[in-house]
Design a protein around this motif. Structure first.
Motif, PDB file in Angstrom:
ATOM      1  N   ALA A  66       7.422 -40.323  48.709  1.00 13.37           N
ATOM      2  CA  ALA A  66       7.808 -41.080  47.434  1.00 13.37           C
ATOM      3  C   ALA A  66       8.954 -40.287  46.462  1.00 13.37           C
ATOM      4  CB  ALA A  66       6.348 -41.025  46.827  1.00 13.37           C
ATOM      5  N   LEU A  67       8.712 -39.060  46.509  1.00 17.23           N
ATOM      6  CA  LEU A  67       9.832 -38.228  45.836  1.00 17.23           C
ATOM      7  C   LEU A  67      10.824 -37.928  46.553  1.00 17.23           C
ATOM      8  CD1 LEU A  67       6.571 -35.837  44.248  1.00 17.23           C
ATOM      9  CD2 LEU A  67       7.567 -37.985  43.480  1.00 17.23           C
ATOM     10  N   GLN A  68      11.729 -38.836  46.473  1.00 17.17           N
ATOM     11  CA  GLN A  68      13.029 -38.865  47.219  1.00 17.17           C
ATOM     12  C   GLN A  68      14.358 -38.803  46.223  1.00 17.17           C
ATOM     13  OE1 GLN A  68      13.740 -40.501  50.966  1.00 17.17           O
ATOM     14  NE2 GLN A  68      11.593 -41.049  51.139  1.00 17.17           N
ATOM     15  N   PRO A  69      15.315 -38.020  46.175  1.00 18.96           N
ATOM     16  CA  PRO A  69      16.227 -38.217  45.148  1.00 18.96           C
ATOM     17  C   PRO A  69      16.991 -39.391  45.449  1.00 18.96           C
ATOM     18  CG  PRO A  69      16.411 -35.919  46.066  1.00 18.96           C
ATOM     19  CD  PRO A  69      15.125 -36.594  46.885  1.00 18.96           C
ATOM     20  N   GLY A  70      17.078 -39.998  46.744  1.00 15.52           N
ATOM     21  CA  GLY A  70      17.766 -41.162  47.238  1.00 15.52           C
ATOM     22  C   GLY A  70      17.445 -42.285  46.063  1.00 15.52           C
ATOM     23  N   ILE A  71      16.226 -42.506  45.685  1.00 15.36           N
ATOM     24  CA  ILE A  71      15.698 -43.609  44.660  1.00 15.36           C
ATOM     25  C   ILE A  71      15.888 -43.300  43.270  1.00 15.36           C
ATOM     26  CG2 ILE A  71      14.252 -44.486  46.522  1.00 15.36           C
ATOM     27  CD1 ILE A  71      11.943 -43.403  45.023  1.00 15.36           C
ATOM     28  N   ALA A  72      16.031 -41.887  42.794  1.00 15.30           N
ATOM     29  CA  ALA A  72      16.331 -41.608  41.480  1.00 15.30           C
ATOM     30  C   ALA A  72      17.324 -40.553  41.568  1.00 15.30           C
ATOM     31  CB  ALA A  72      14.983 -41.369  40.891  1.00 15.30           C
ATOM     32  N   ASP A  73      17.573 -40.240  40.214  1.00 17.67           N
ATOM     33  CA  ASP A  73      18.495 -39.029  39.861  1.00 17.67           C
ATOM     34  C   ASP A  73      17.856 -37.780  39.253  1.00 17.67           C
ATOM     35  OD1 ASP A  73      18.406 -40.464  37.646  1.00 17.67           O
ATOM     36  OD2 ASP A  73      20.379 -40.098  36.748  1.00 17.67           O
ATOM     37  N   ARG A  74      16.430 -38.080  38.958  1.00 18.18           N
ATOM     38  CA  ARG A  74      15.936 -36.990  38.259  1.00 18.18           C
ATOM     39  C   ARG A  74      14.347 -37.438  38.380  1.00 18.18           C
ATOM     40  NH1 ARG A  74      16.992 -32.728  35.402  1.00 18.18           N
ATOM     41  NH2 ARG A  74      15.755 -31.948  33.631  1.00 18.18           N
ATOM     42  N   LEU A  75      13.676 -36.272  38.488  1.00 17.72           N
ATOM     43  CA  LEU A  75      12.017 -36.746  38.840  1.00 17.72           C
ATOM     44  C   LEU A  75      11.318 -35.779  37.348  1.00 17.72           C
ATOM     45  CD1 LEU A  75       9.426 -37.128  40.423  1.00 17.72           C
ATOM     46  CD2 LEU A  75       9.696 -35.102  41.412  1.00 17.72           C
ATOM     47  N   PHE A  76      10.365 -36.773  36.755  1.00 15.55           N
ATOM     48  CA  PHE A  76       9.529 -36.203  35.870  1.00 15.55           C
ATOM     49  C   PHE A  76       7.910 -36.289  36.184  1.00 15.55           C
ATOM     50  CE2 PHE A  76      13.259 -38.410  34.113  1.00 15.55           C
ATOM     51  CZ  PHE A  76      13.753 -37.419  33.146  1.00 15.55           C
ATOM     52  N   VAL A  77       7.377 -35.278  36.016  1.00 18.91           N
ATOM     53  CA  VAL A  77       5.876 -35.070  36.623  1.00 18.91           C
ATOM     54  C   VAL A  77       5.000 -34.784  35.449  1.00 18.91           C
ATOM     55  CG1 VAL A  77       6.473 -34.925  38.911  1.00 18.91           C
ATOM     56  CG2 VAL A  77       6.214 -32.902  37.544  1.00 18.91           C
ATOM     57  N   SER A  78       3.808 -35.263  35.542  1.00 13.16           N
ATOM     58  CA  SER A  78       2.814 -34.684  34.402  1.00 13.16           C
ATOM     59  C   SER A  78       2.686 -33.014  34.598  1.00 13.16           C
ATOM     60  CB  SER A  78       1.695 -35.503  34.152  1.00 13.16           C
ATOM     61  OG  SER A  78       0.601 -35.216  35.128  1.00 13.16           O
ATOM     62  N   ALA A  79       2.091 -32.589  33.787  1.00  8.84           N
ATOM     63  CA  ALA A  79       1.690 -31.104  33.915  1.00  8.84           C
ATOM     64  C   ALA A  79       0.599 -30.666  34.659  1.00  8.84           C
ATOM     65  CB  ALA A  79       1.565 -30.443  32.446  1.00  8.84           C
ATOM     66  N   LEU A  80      -0.103 -31.882  34.960  1.00  6.56           N
ATOM     67  CA  LEU A  80      -1.302 -31.762  35.737  1.00  6.56           C
ATOM     68  C   LEU A  80      -1.326 -32.243  37.012  1.00  6.56           C
ATOM     69  CD1 LEU A  80      -3.733 -32.573  32.713  1.00  6.56           C
ATOM     70  CD2 LEU A  80      -3.198 -30.351  33.469  1.00  6.56           C
ATOM     71  N   GLU A  81      -0.299 -32.683  37.760  1.00  8.42           N
ATOM     72  CA  GLU A  81      -0.202 -33.230  39.069  1.00  8.42           C
ATOM     73  C   GLU A  81      -0.761 -32.424  40.041  1.00  8.42           C
ATOM     74  OE1 GLU A  81       0.443 -36.353  39.410  1.00  8.42           O
ATOM     75  OE2 GLU A  81       0.316 -36.279  37.180  1.00  8.42           O
ATOM     76  N   HIS A  82      -0.889 -32.973  41.223  1.00 10.96           N
ATOM     77  CA  HIS A  82      -1.241 -32.272  42.367  1.00 10.96           C
ATOM     78  C   HIS A  82      -0.117 -31.496  42.739  1.00 10.96           C
ATOM     79  CE1 HIS A  82      -2.082 -31.415  46.756  1.00 10.96           C
ATOM     80  NE2 HIS A  82      -3.387 -31.648  46.390  1.00 10.96           N
ATOM     81  N   PRO A  83      -0.443 -30.207  43.355  1.00 11.41           N
ATOM     82  CA  PRO A  83       0.768 -29.173  43.900  1.00 11.41           C
ATOM     83  C   PRO A  83       1.788 -30.078  44.595  1.00 11.41           C
ATOM     84  CG  PRO A  83      -1.350 -28.206  43.893  1.00 11.41           C
ATOM     85  CD  PRO A  83      -1.675 -29.727  43.716  1.00 11.41           C
ATOM     86  N   SER A  84       1.414 -30.898  45.415  1.00  8.97           N
ATOM     87  CA  SER A  84       2.403 -31.677  46.359  1.00  8.97           C
ATOM     88  C   SER A  84       3.313 -32.506  45.530  1.00  8.97           C
ATOM     89  CB  SER A  84       1.668 -32.354  47.219  1.00  8.97           C
ATOM     90  OG  SER A  84       1.181 -33.462  46.727  1.00  8.97           O
TER      91      SER A  84
END
Length: 196
Positions: A66-84
């Motif tokens: 899901a976390l691929q740069p090809g679908i977006a130019d920047r990733l934002f994640v909450s501070a409490l996410e799973h390590p993956s």
């Protein structure tokens, strides 16, 4: 979760049945039927369509896909996410930003739209239910902000699936990760649901 008797029986039946699900002979068609039945069942669990379900080896792989740069130019994640998720998948470290959470562990919505302006096509990843605290995030509200910013929302629903009702469309999730072993299924199986 412990392996459920139904899951064990289904696994044993599949192991005892010959056939490659990609083959056109009788055994292959039978294997394909089992696969497509499973795909429909997973889709029904989260209010998705069967064609949107991709089976993977677990939530870590689903999150990485899901976390691929090809679908977006920047990733934002909450501070409490799973390590993956916190690892940023395939995004370079400078393309990943941590979103703050309040004292209850809920993503801070005030200012989220301004933060997302840093990207032309943001990807936001937030888990539906926290694996340590049980806090349930306001996913529909987050999705509205993300979509208004021309972004995509990935939801890690591993801890929520099977415990609370999930309607992916009502939540506004574009991508969703699931893991079998949290639902009484085998380890090493999961799904990525992709509405794109």
């Amino acid at each position: 979760a412990p392996l459920r008797a139904e899951a064990r029986a289904a696994m044993l039946a599949a192991l005892d049945s010959p056939g490659n699900a990609s083959s056109v002979h009788g055994e292959g068609r039978s294997a394909r039927q089992r696969l497509e039945t499973a795909r429909r069942q997973v889709a029904a669990l989260v209010g998705a369509e069967a064609r949107e379900v991709t089976f993977v080896s677990g939530a870590t792989e689903a999150n990485a896909l899901a976390l691929q740069p090809g679908i977006a130019d920047r990733l934002f994640v909450s501070a409490l996410e799973h390590p993956s998720v916190l690892s940023g998948g395939r995004f370079a470290p400078e393309q990943v930003e941590i979103l703050p959470v309040d004292g209850n562990g809920i993503v801070v919505l005030d200012g989220l739209a301004r933060v997302l302006e840093k990207a032309e096509r943001p990807l936001v990843s937030v888990m539906l239910a926290n694996n340590e605290t049980g806090v349930i995030q306001p996913i529909a509200a987050i999705a509205a902000i993300v979509h208004a910013a021309n972004g995509l929302l990935h939801v890690d629903a591993v801890q929520a699936a099977g415990r609370i009702a999930i309607d992916m469309r009502a939540l506004g999730a574009d991508l969703m990760s699931l893991s079998s072993h949290k639902l009484g299924g085998p380890q090493g199986a999961g799904a990525l649901i992709d509405r794109k």
